[in-house]
Design a protein around this motif. Sequence first.
Motif, short mmCIF file in Angstrom:
data_model
loop_
_atom_site.label_atom_id
_atom_site.label_comp_id
_atom_site.label_asym_id
_atom_site.label_seq_id
_atom_site.Cartn_x
_atom_site.Cartn_y
_atom_site.Cartn_z
N PRO A 14 38.91 63.76 75.54
CA PRO A 14 38.81 63.97 73.35
C PRO A 14 39.44 64.67 73.37
CG PRO A 14 36.87 63.60 74.35
CD PRO A 14 38.10 63.34 75.99
N GLU A 15 39.46 64.41 71.20
CA GLU A 15 40.04 65.58 71.08
C GLU A 15 38.63 66.25 70.24
OE1 GLU A 15 42.67 67.54 70.42
OE2 GLU A 15 43.62 66.37 71.90
N PRO A 16 38.90 67.89 69.99
CA PRO A 16 37.75 68.05 69.72
C PRO A 16 38.06 67.80 68.28
CG PRO A 16 38.89 69.98 70.24
CD PRO A 16 39.09 68.38 70.96
N LEU A 17 36.57 67.85 67.39
CA LEU A 17 37.04 67.97 65.35
C LEU A 17 37.44 68.73 64.77
CD1 LEU A 17 32.71 66.82 65.17
CD2 LEU A 17 35.19 65.44 65.15
N ALA A 18 38.20 68.48 63.79
CA ALA A 18 38.47 69.42 63.25
C ALA A 18 37.60 70.23 62.82
CB ALA A 18 39.09 68.96 61.75
N THR A 19 38.06 71.82 62.67
CA THR A 19 37.54 72.74 62.06
C THR A 19 36.29 72.56 61.34
OG1 THR A 19 38.91 74.41 63.93
CG2 THR A 19 37.17 75.31 61.61
N PRO A 20 37.22 72.18 59.95
CA PRO A 20 36.92 72.26 58.40
C PRO A 20 35.05 71.30 58.71
CG PRO A 20 38.43 72.64 57.69
CD PRO A 20 38.72 72.40 59.39
N ARG A 21 35.19 69.81 59.50
CA ARG A 21 34.58 69.49 59.99
C ARG A 21 33.48 70.28 60.50
NH1 ARG A 21 35.68 63.13 61.41
NH2 ARG A 21 36.80 62.61 59.54
N VAL A 22 33.65 70.86 61.71
CA VAL A 22 32.55 71.48 62.28
C VAL A 22 31.47 72.89 61.05
CG1 VAL A 22 32.19 73.31 64.38
CG2 VAL A 22 33.27 71.01 64.55
N TRP A 23 32.40 73.53 60.09
CA TRP A 23 32.01 74.30 59.58
C TRP A 23 31.14 73.34 58.17
CZ3 TRP A 23 36.74 77.56 58.54
CH2 TRP A 23 37.13 78.54 59.91
N THR A 24 31.18 72.28 57.95
CA THR A 24 30.34 71.61 57.51
C THR A 24 28.89 71.04 57.32
OG1 THR A 24 32.38 70.33 55.81
CG2 THR A 24 30.08 69.46 56.22
N GLY A 25 29.05 70.52 58.92
CA GLY A 25 28.70 70.38 59.78
C GLY A 25 26.91 71.89 59.83
N GLY A 116 30.76 72.39 76.79
CA GLY A 116 31.69 70.66 76.02
C GLY A 116 32.98 70.42 76.72
N ARG A 117 33.83 71.13 76.21
CA ARG A 117 35.15 71.17 76.92
C ARG A 117 35.63 71.18 78.37
NH1 ARG A 117 38.05 69.28 74.07
NH2 ARG A 117 36.07 69.07 73.44
N VAL A 118 34.75 71.52 79.49
CA VAL A 118 34.17 71.14 80.91
C VAL A 118 33.78 69.95 81.12
CG1 VAL A 118 33.23 71.61 83.30
CG2 VAL A 118 33.99 73.70 81.71
N VAL A 119 32.90 69.56 80.41
CA VAL A 119 31.89 68.04 80.72
C VAL A 119 33.62 67.31 80.11
CG1 VAL A 119 30.83 66.15 79.65
CG2 VAL A 119 29.53 68.67 80.20
N HIS A 120 33.97 67.15 79.19
CA HIS A 120 35.22 65.98 78.72
C HIS A 120 36.31 66.12 79.64
CE1 HIS A 120 33.61 64.90 74.61
NE2 HIS A 120 33.16 66.26 74.64
N ALA A 121 36.57 67.22 79.98
CA ALA A 121 38.17 67.12 81.09
C ALA A 121 36.77 66.38 82.60
CB ALA A 121 38.14 68.95 81.46
N ARG A 122 35.91 66.99 83.42
CA ARG A 122 35.55 66.04 83.94
C ARG A 122 35.07 64.63 83.61
NH1 ARG A 122 33.36 69.35 88.43
NH2 ARG A 122 31.34 67.60 89.00
N THR A 123 34.83 64.74 82.89
CA THR A 123 34.75 63.10 82.70
C THR A 123 36.01 61.60 82.55
OG1 THR A 123 33.07 63.19 81.33
CG2 THR A 123 34.53 61.39 81.03
#
Length: 132
Positions: A14-25, A116-123
């Motif tokens: 899965p692609e990570p969220l866009a940076t502006p969305r993460v910063w809004t969060g 998060g990246r390792v978990v997504h890659a392993r999955t």
Amino acid sequence: MQWRLLSAGARAVPEPLATPRVWTGAVLGSGLLVGGVNQVAGPGEPLVHLAALSVLAAVLGTRARLGAVPGIACLCWLFFNAFGIPPAGVLTWSPSVDLQRMSLLAGAALTGTLVGRVVHARTAYRRITPPR
């Protein structure tokens, strides 16, 4: 070696969220979190605020790109410094202490991102790899 098409039910990482969305969060989450901790523990408890914001930074990091880590740390630190430490609403800068706090928040966000990246890659690898 056996090749499998991705359209055969396997999905890519899965692609990570866009940076502006993460910063809004980070802005919304930090504001709500600091306000909630101020109501429960009081504004004079910087360790509680810092621990809660570190957990938030790590959680936000699990869905973020690596380039979003400095922004997450800075935004969490801004809310911590402005509303988590008395006097509320006043930004202060003490180089030795604030650099440590920002480093802690950046480390939490970086750890969350790497996990998060390792978990997504392993999955994704398990989805693509045929069963033995």
